[in-house]
Enzyme design. Structure first.
Site, PDB file in Angstrom:
ATOM      1  CB  CYS A 184      -8.316  17.982  46.171  1.00  0.00           C
ATOM      2  SG  CYS A 184      -6.163  18.675  45.721  1.00  0.00           S
ATOM      3  CB  CYS A 241      -7.099  21.013  48.194  1.00  0.00           C
ATOM      4  SG  CYS A 241      -6.846  20.944  45.709  1.00  0.00           S
TER       5      CYS A 241
END
Length: 313
Positions: free
Chosen positions: A73, A76
């Site tokens: 991600c 993230c």
């Protein structure tokens, strides 16, 4: 010669002494460096904790800030440095800072219903609240230090990670991950085509459903037996009903036989009457001189009218 030998011996004795002193000085320097060097690196490594399916119940006690992320991600990846800096302040603030990799822990992903990444939860003594603020270190610190989490509505107990519903969701997510791994193993390691893997899983689902249905039926019959079959008078009532049905069938057969006999008697009487109605005396008429039914009726009616006229005169 004696003086030369004495000089050599004295020089050879001095060299080991200098070597020993140099070695000891190096040991002292290394020891002092180890003692004087601070150890923030080890503290930083331990400040960010990892939550898994095995130890997740630890977050039900104390105060926690938990990040759900995935290595692939991009958002993230941008948050990881900030989250590590925030974790360095966790021990000073009395808060446990943790992270969860949803790719390795599918059970926790289903238990917390993670639909977007990264997702951050605050937990205080088993009460969970979803963090919706800005994702900077100062915002995280103020959220915990100023207790801004009290203004956030907590997650319902029905949707809490320790509820029965969330336990079922966790098991479902684990099962899905297990099926995915089996699919990858069959297609990549065993060389089974994709459609063959789907057929195998379809048959396994069908047979497992049938087996589960039979098991549930047996359990239901054992736990909640039918009152009709469990009654002690059921078989006696059943036997009496069968006997009553047999008697009723016999009576119906006798009535049917009686009706057939009556019909036969009526047919015989009708035949006798037909044979007798051929002449007024009841004798059968000769062949070739028979009358039709209409002529016979007119003849009988005419005879009756003549008799009535004679009586009137």
């Amino acid at each position: 010669m004696a003086g030369l030998l004495a000089g050599r011996s004295s020089s050879s004795a001095m060299f080991p002494l200098t070597r020993r002193t140099t070695h000891r000085s190096w040991i002292c320097c290394v020891f002092l460096a180890m003692c004087l060097t601070p150890l923030p690196a080890s503290a930083k490594r331990d400040s960010l904790r990892e939550v898994t399916d095995e130890n997740w119940e630890e977050i039900l006690s104390g105060e926690w800030m938990i990040e759900f992320y995935a290595p692939w991600c991009p958002a993230c990846q941008q948050l990881q440095p900030v989250w590590k800096e925030f974790a360095d302040w966790g021990e000073d603030m009395g808060v446990n800072i943790a992270k969860v990799d949803v790719t390795d822990q599918p059970g926790l992903s289903g238990r917390f219903i993670i639909t977007s990444l990264p997702t951050i939860y605050h937990c205080k003594d088993g009460v969970f609240r979803k963090y919706q603020g800005a994702r900077t270190k100062d915002d995280f610190l103020s959220f915990v230090d100023e207790q801004k989490w009290q203004a956030v509505e907590p997650v319902s107990s029905w949707l809490g990670p320790s509820s029965i519903l969330m336990n079922s969701m966790s098991a479902l997510f684990k099962l899905s991950m297990f099926i995915r791994r089996c699919h990858n193993y069959m297609t990549e390691q065993l060389g089974i085509p994709v459609w063959g893997s789907y057929v195998i899983f379809g048959l396994a689902t069908l047979f497992s459903g049938l087996a589960l249905g039979l098991l549930l039926v047996f359990i239901a019959d054992f736990v909640f037996p039918s009152r009709r079959f469990s009654s002690p008078d059921y078989y006696q009532k059943k036997q009496s009903l069968q006997q009553a049905r047999l008697l009723q069938q016999q009576e119906d057969e006798h009535e049917a036989d009686g009706e057939e006999d009556d019909d036969e008697e009526e047919d015989e009487q009708e035949d006798v009457w037909r044979r007798r109605r051929g002449s007024p005396e009841g004798r059968p008429e000769p062949k070739g001189h028979g009358f039709s039914d209409e002529a016979l009726r007119k003849r009988v009616v005419g005879n009756r009218d003549d008799e009535d006229d004679e009586e009137d005169t």
